[in-house]
Design an enzyme around this catalytic site. Structure first.
Site, mmCIF file in Angstrom:
data_model
loop_
_atom_site.group_PDB
_atom_site.id
_atom_site.type_symbol
_atom_site.label_atom_id
_atom_site.label_comp_id
_atom_site.label_asym_id
_atom_site.label_seq_id
_atom_site.Cartn_x
_atom_site.Cartn_y
_atom_site.Cartn_z
ATOM 1 N N HIS A 21 -12.661 1.974 3.648
ATOM 2 C CA HIS A 21 -12.932 1.978 2.186
ATOM 3 C C HIS A 21 -12.792 0.635 0.975
ATOM 4 O O HIS A 21 -12.920 -0.425 1.862
ATOM 5 C CB HIS A 21 -11.182 1.891 2.693
ATOM 6 C CG HIS A 21 -10.106 2.280 1.412
ATOM 7 N ND1 HIS A 21 -10.126 1.678 0.594
ATOM 8 C CD2 HIS A 21 -9.945 3.576 1.324
ATOM 9 C CE1 HIS A 21 -9.090 2.366 -0.624
ATOM 10 N NE2 HIS A 21 -8.704 3.552 -0.266
ATOM 11 N N GLN A 31 -4.795 4.374 7.871
ATOM 12 C CA GLN A 31 -4.746 6.098 8.658
ATOM 13 C C GLN A 31 -4.386 5.903 10.169
ATOM 14 O O GLN A 31 -4.532 6.810 10.737
ATOM 15 C CB GLN A 31 -6.394 6.331 8.067
ATOM 16 C CG GLN A 31 -6.797 6.594 6.589
ATOM 17 C CD GLN A 31 -5.928 7.600 5.883
ATOM 18 O OE1 GLN A 31 -5.684 8.614 6.486
ATOM 19 N NE2 GLN A 31 -6.235 6.963 4.681
ATOM 20 N N CYS A 61 -13.658 6.724 -1.951
ATOM 21 C CA CYS A 61 -12.901 5.528 -1.760
ATOM 22 C C CYS A 61 -13.441 4.173 -1.005
ATOM 23 O O CYS A 61 -13.317 3.756 0.030
ATOM 24 C CB CYS A 61 -11.447 4.549 -1.495
ATOM 25 S SG CYS A 61 -10.403 5.123 -3.185
HETATM 26 C C1 LIG Z 1 -5.677 4.279 1.749
HETATM 27 C C2 LIG Z 1 -6.683 3.342 2.166
HETATM 28 C C3 LIG Z 1 -6.518 2.007 1.747
HETATM 29 C C4 LIG Z 1 -5.912 1.517 0.482
HETATM 30 O O1 LIG Z 1 -4.275 1.671 1.030
HETATM 31 P P1 LIG Z 1 -3.619 1.674 -0.313
HETATM 32 O O2 LIG Z 1 -1.977 1.422 -0.075
HETATM 33 O O3 LIG Z 1 -4.311 2.599 -1.709
HETATM 34 O O4 LIG Z 1 -3.313 -0.387 -0.090
HETATM 35 C C5 LIG Z 1 -6.882 1.449 2.807
HETATM 36 N N1 LIG Z 1 -7.637 1.892 3.741
HETATM 37 C C6 LIG Z 1 -7.906 2.984 4.270
HETATM 38 C C7 LIG Z 1 -8.492 3.243 5.612
HETATM 39 C C8 LIG Z 1 -6.934 3.885 3.596
HETATM 40 O O5 LIG Z 1 -7.027 5.019 3.861
#
Ligand SMILES: *Cc1c(COP(=O)(O)O)cnc(C)c1O
Length: 419
Positions: A135, A215, A377
């Site tokens: 991400h 996740q 992302c």
């Molecule tokens: C959603 C996510 C993030 C970022 O999390 P936030 O709650 O937006 O800070 C980072 N890594 C992974 C794998 C994600 O799914």
């Protein structure tokens, strides 16, 4: 129902999906006149009423700033806040509650490590390994450090299934490798990474490992000591908790040796203009200012809720949903699934020939189905697979096989409209 769906009924009894659904008021909502089918759980999960009630209860009964007060409300709020640290410790099997730092989310947790541990331990020429599956929040903080400190960011490649190339991973290590930063489960493809094995390899080279568990925490039991993670991060809003709160786990010895990264109230022992300011011990050294008190307490309630349902049951049920959805969409002409790892969490990413992902997302919403479209992302990963966007359906404990059928039917209709 298909054969898979019929088998699913057996699992429904194990999980009691109807009982789970009854905890989520939002699932009664209609969207464009249709019952909501919410399949965007990898972006944010819905919130059970127990968590909503915990937030409301805090503001209705004991809203107060923590740690400094000597009055009843402050004592109650402090006890609930610090009690959550113990709940989180248990949830990820950390050794001690002081290894749990509350942050705004996974993003802030990773930035904390980059800015505190990174600045104290990295210098020009040192290497950080990240994977192509990351991400952006586990890429950009390291790129910022590369610009500022001259460290080198190296990328662990993936194969055509979206599985990390472990041979390449081993080969990337040099005597300058200081840190591996990798997700436990990919949000874009659902790949489950072998973080235990990756930690062993990192440690054998004298490097540390930070695991982005955003996740993983909602879908499988996480044991930071079994993984031997040096740092582990996750977000409240993806594990049935509120937004604005997340967790950084760090091994106590590492956290103790790290400098503060934000200055302010709560994180100090003494402040003076004449003598050096001294800092609180861990974890408070890393929690400057008033934290998200209500959200932290509600996160604790969310983790208890997850524990009550059972992570094994949730993981097994989501695997059933994923298998059913994968089989059904595979029959759609011109649809390509991205991410076909043998070990996958409940994420289904796909593109369709002759249909823009954005169009599919907008039209399927008209039918009440919420999926995500875009780059998730994870632009470097999608670029490698030759696309700039995918459609992504992602599952949670409250989703049903019938909802998967509604989704697939709606998808077929929408594809027929845009082609
Ligand atoms: C959603 C996510 C993030 C970022 O999390 P936030 O709650 O937006 O800070 C980072 N890594 C992974 C794998 C994600 O799914």
């Amino acid at each position: 129902m298909t054969e898979l769906a019929t088998q699913g009924v057996i699992d429904t009894r194990v999980l009691d999906v109807a009982g789970v659904r009854a905890d989520f008021p939002i699932l009664e909502r209609r969207v464009h006149g249709k019952p909501l089918v919410y399949l965007d759980n990898a972006a944010t999960s819905q919130t059970p009423r127990q968590v909503i009630e915990t937030l409301s209860d805090y503001y209705s009964r004991y809203n107060a700033n923590i740690h400094r007060g000597l009055h009843t409300l402050a004592d109650e709020a402090t006890a609930a806040f610090e009690g959550t640290r113990e709940t989180v410790r248990g949830f990820i099997n950390a050794a001690e509650p002081r290894e749990i730092v509350f942050t705004r989310g996974t993003t802030e947790a990773i930035n904390l490590v980059a800015n505190s541990w990174g600045r104290a331990n990295l210098e020009a020429g040192d290497e950080v390994l990240v994977s192509l599956l990351e991400h952006h929040s586990n890429i950009v903080p390291w790129q910022l450090l590369a610009d500022q400190l001259g460290i080198v960011v190296k990328v662990i490649p993936v194969d055509e299934r979206g599985v990390l190339d472990m041979e390449a991973y081993r080969a990337l290590f040099t005597e300058r490798t200081r840190l591996v930063a990798v997700n436990h489960v990919s949000n874009a493809f659902g790949t489950v990474n072998p973080v235990r094995e990756m930690a062993t390899i990192a440690h054998a080279h004298g490097a540390r490992i930070l695991v982005d568990g955003a996740q993983a925490a909602p879908h499988q039991r996480v044991d930071v000591r079994e993984i031997d993670a040096d740092f582990y991060a996750f977000s409240g809003h993806k594990v049935y908790g509120p937004t604005g709160v997340g967790v950084l786990y760090g091994k106590a010895a590492l956290l103790e040796a790290m400098p503060p990264w934000q200055g302010g109230g709560e994180m100090i022992k003494t402040v003076s203009f004449e003598a050096p300011t001294t800092f609180a011990g861990i974890p408070h050294k890393f929690e400057a200012g008033t934290p998200a008190i209500a959200e932290v307490i509600a996160l604790g309630r969310a983790l208890e809720w997850v524990g009550g349902v059972g992570l094994e049951a949730i993981g097994a049920w989501e695997a059933r949903l994923l298998a059913h959805a994968t089989a059904a969409v595979s029959r759609i002409d011109g649809l390509r699934i991205l991410g076909t790892a043998p070990d996958k969490a409940g994420v289904l990413s796909f593109v369709v020939d002759g249909a823009h992902s954005q169009d599919i997302g907008l039209l399927i919403d008209q039918l009440g189905v919420a999926i995500r479209t875009g780059h998730h992302c994870a632009q470097p990963l999608l670029t490698q697979f030759g696309v700039d966007a995918t459609c992504r359906a992602s599952f949670a404990a409250y989703n049903t096989l019938e909802e998967v059928d509604v989704f697939v039917e709606a998808l077929e209709r929408v594809i027929g409209m845009v082609r």
